[in-house]
Write an enzyme that holds these catalytic residues in place. Structure first.
Site, PDB file in Angstrom:
ATOM      1  N   CYS A 312      44.489  20.828  -8.866  1.00 14.64           N
ATOM      2  CA  CYS A 312      45.111  21.986  -9.528  1.00 14.64           C
ATOM      3  C   CYS A 312      44.379  23.225  -9.044  1.00 14.64           C
ATOM      4  O   CYS A 312      43.581  23.823  -9.769  1.00 14.64           O
ATOM      5  CB  CYS A 312      45.010  21.859 -11.044  1.00 14.64           C
ATOM      6  N   ALA A 313      44.632  23.639  -7.801  1.00 13.58           N
ATOM      7  CA  ALA A 313      43.723  24.529  -7.090  1.00 13.58           C
ATOM      8  C   ALA A 313      43.865  26.008  -7.435  1.00 13.58           C
ATOM      9  O   ALA A 313      42.934  26.778  -7.200  1.00 13.58           O
ATOM     10  CB  ALA A 313      43.891  24.347  -5.580  1.00 13.58           C
ATOM     11  N   GLY A 314      45.021  26.438  -7.948  1.00  7.28           N
ATOM     12  CA  GLY A 314      45.218  27.870  -8.176  1.00  7.28           C
ATOM     13  C   GLY A 314      44.248  28.440  -9.190  1.00  7.28           C
ATOM     14  O   GLY A 314      43.915  27.774 -10.172  1.00  7.28           O
ATOM     15  N   GLY A 316      42.286  29.441  -6.630  1.00 12.17           N
ATOM     16  CA  GLY A 316      41.611  29.093  -5.389  1.00 12.17           C
ATOM     17  C   GLY A 316      40.121  29.313  -5.323  1.00 12.17           C
ATOM     18  O   GLY A 316      39.513  29.061  -4.278  1.00 12.17           O
ATOM     19  N   GLY A 317      39.491  29.735  -6.406  1.00 13.28           N
ATOM     20  CA  GLY A 317      38.058  29.981  -6.366  1.00 13.28           C
ATOM     21  C   GLY A 317      37.238  28.736  -6.090  1.00 13.28           C
ATOM     22  O   GLY A 317      36.380  28.717  -5.193  1.00 13.28           O
ATOM     23  N   LYS A 318      37.483  27.684  -6.862  1.00 12.92           N
ATOM     24  CA  LYS A 318      36.742  26.435  -6.641  1.00 12.92           C
ATOM     25  C   LYS A 318      37.125  25.820  -5.304  1.00 12.92           C
ATOM     26  O   LYS A 318      36.287  25.216  -4.617  1.00 12.92           O
ATOM     27  CB  LYS A 318      37.003  25.453  -7.778  1.00 12.92           C
ATOM     28  N   ASP A 364      53.684  18.872  -7.822  1.00  9.00           N
ATOM     29  CA  ASP A 364      53.232  18.589  -9.177  1.00  9.00           C
ATOM     30  C   ASP A 364      52.044  17.635  -9.044  1.00  9.00           C
ATOM     31  O   ASP A 364      52.131  16.606  -8.382  1.00  9.00           O
ATOM     32  CB  ASP A 364      54.368  17.939  -9.966  1.00  9.00           C
ATOM     33  N   ASP A 383      40.737  20.524 -12.128  1.00 11.37           N
ATOM     34  CA  ASP A 383      40.503  21.697 -12.978  1.00 11.37           C
ATOM     35  C   ASP A 383      41.810  21.919 -13.729  1.00 11.37           C
ATOM     36  O   ASP A 383      42.658  22.719 -13.327  1.00 11.37           O
ATOM     37  CB  ASP A 383      40.130  22.898 -12.109  1.00 11.37           C
ATOM     38  N   CYS A 436      38.432  24.948 -18.762  1.00  9.59           N
ATOM     39  CA  CYS A 436      37.784  26.184 -19.209  1.00  9.59           C
ATOM     40  C   CYS A 436      38.061  26.346 -20.702  1.00  9.59           C
ATOM     41  O   CYS A 436      38.641  27.334 -21.154  1.00  9.59           O
ATOM     42  CB  CYS A 436      38.294  27.383 -18.423  1.00  9.59           C
TER      43      CYS A 436
END
Length: 508
Positions: A312-314, A316-318, A364, A383, A436
């Site tokens: 779940c990359a958006g 993109g920080g991690k 997805d 994440d 988070c």
């Protein structure tokens, strides 16, 4: 305008009239005063910094926008200098953080439910209240400028109401309003909700989270206070690609939590060397810890460590941090993000990383539970979408948008994504489950349910993995659970977002 407040047009006062029946505008004492010599001379334009803050609040309340996305582009649009940009930022974020407190005050002064007010009027009132009660702005300036803003942006009629209400707000200091409102609270959580401007249900959820993660419930007040502090800008240098020397020369200070990090508080971060190039990035220190901890776990010697997945990359920080570490390990990162515009953000975040080491997919995340992906990856970051209760410092508007009914749907999705990751990870590989949010339902309970569903899953010592990447003096101990531990970071202890992490593995 300055002088005594008008005596009509809002709750609790009747207009005063002279012998001819005309309404008088004189208060209980003192001479009548005027802001200008004639109505035609009254200021009819908005101060640019206050206008930017007002535009941000209108976008947030009217279009469900995020302040952290709207504010920078609005500052650029109005070409604010550094000083005015700082003022606009404090005004917009402060009004959003304090919205619950200010609305409680305004609700005692307006003769109708706040929901029936024109939303633009309510936003102007919140901006005025924040200046009057929480900023070092002279009261006359806060009143005059907010009324001028309202006159220019909303109209002369509404500006009169705003003037009258804000004069009554200004009649007491913040601590007096707090004492008055909190004294009428029916419970301790309601009192804390008013004093610290959090919805009551979030106060109760955060107190429960402290207990669930092995902390003292009495810390709730410190946690709420930390939520209302403007967070420092955290920087990270992508390993092997960037360094912080230019940032430190520009006034940044070394981070206190982990290496290759820094904090910055001296204006436009885009001017910091490396930021425009993408080799130095803005990223909360808690997020840095999560990515580095996942990468630090030693895998069994009987398998490769070449294929990594950020499920779940958006935005993109991690993914950028993992991608840079992957280059050092000669690994390949797949960064998956199902939403097209967020997938573009991921690609932008990864652009500084050599392109042959990563790819972005738009699926997805639950699709990775299919047979085509079984056992494909050595390390997976999950994440997961969550309530965001751990990032209320950075997204203050989120506290007013969330509701308890959101949690069950989110936890169901978190469990499904974790199941998909478990299908995709190889035996001996690792999964970093991150939210988070400290909410028990989105953290420990999700992990406990996952372990019950998968007999060949195990929880690793997440506390040890985190301890490997943070400075030795940092309190990084997790809360014991099953075969290992989980880790919960806290704003009031670690100075980070309230990030949760559990590192899991697949047994043979």
């Amino acid at each position: 305008m300055s002088g005594q407040e008008p005596r009509g047009g809002y709750r609790g006062n009747e207009p005063r009239r002279n012998a001819q029946g005309r309404t008088r505008n004189r208060g209980q004492s003192g001479p009548r005063q005027y802001s200008q010599s004639a109505p035609g001379q009254r200021k009819r334009h908005a101060d640019p910094a206050r206008l930017v803050a007002f535009k941000v609040l209108r976008e947030v309340s009217g279009s469900d926008a995020y302040a952290n996305l709207v504010l920078p582009k609005t500052i650029r649009e109005y070409q604010l200098d550094r000083r005015d940009a700082g003022f606009a930022t404090e005004l917009a974020y402060g009004a959003l953080r304090g919205q619950g407190f200010y609305d409680a005050i305004l609700g005692t002064l307006v003769d109708r439910p706040l929901a029936e007010l024109d939303p633009a009027i309510l936003d102007a009132l919140r901006l005025g209240a924040h200046q009057l009660l929480a900023m070092r702005v002279p009261k006359h300036a806060a009143l005059d400028e907010t009324v001028s803003l309202a006159r220019a942006q909303i109209g002369a009629g509404p500006s009169g109401l705003i003037n009258a209400v804000l004069r009554r707000v200004a009649a007491q200091e913040a601590q007096d309003w707090t004492q008055q409102l909190a004294g009428a609270a029916s419970s301790e959580s309601e009192r804390l909700s008013i004093e610290h401007s959090h919805p009551d249900w979030i106060v109760r959820a955060l107190r429960g989270a402290l207990i669930a993660h092995g902390r003292d419930a009495a810390e709730i007040e410190a946690l709420l206070e930390a939520d209302n502090l403007a967070p420092l800008v955290n920087l990270v240098a992508l390993p092997g690609l960037g360094d912080l020397s230019g940032a430190l020369e520009a006034g940044a200070e070394p981070g206190s939590l982990l290496a290759d990090s820094a904090t910055y508080k001296h204006g436009d971060v885009a001017r910091v060397p490396g930021v425009k190039e993408g080799t130095v990035r803005v990223q909360d220190a808690g997020s840095q810890v999560m990515a580095r901890a996942l990468a630090s776990v030693a895998l069994p010697d009987d398998g490769e460590d070449r294929y990594w997945l950020d499920l779940c990359a958006g935005p993109g920080g991690k993914a950028a941090l993992l991608g840079a570490i992957a280059v050092q390990r000669d690994a390949r990162l797949t960064a998956n993000e199902p939403t097209a515009h967020r997938a573009r953000l991921v690609a932008n975040s990864l652009d500084a990383v050599p392109h042959e080491y990563w790819m972005v997919t738009e699926q997805d995340g639950r699709d990775f539970g299919g047979a085509d992906y079984a056992g494909d990856y050595d390390r997976i970051m999950v994440d997961a979408p969550c309530s965001g209760l751990g990032a209320l410092r950075r997204r203050p508007e989120s506290r007013w948008r969330k509701a308890p009914r959101d949690i069950p749907e989110l936890t169901a999705l978190q469990g499904e994504l974790l199941d998909a990751a478990f299908n995709s990870v190889r035996v001996g590989g690792v999964i970093g489950f991150v939210t988070c949010s400290p909410h028990q339902a989105e953290t420990r309970l999700v992990v406990e349910d996952f372990l019950k569903r998968h007999e060949n899953a195990a929880l690793l010592d997440t506390g040890a993995a985190v301890a490997d990447v943070v400075y030795p003096q940092t309190p990084a101990a997790g809360h014991a659970l099953g075969e290992g531990s989980t880790v919960q970071l806290w704003p009031h202890i670690h100075g980070t977002d309230a990030m949760f992490m559990a590192i899991l593995t697949k047994k043979a």
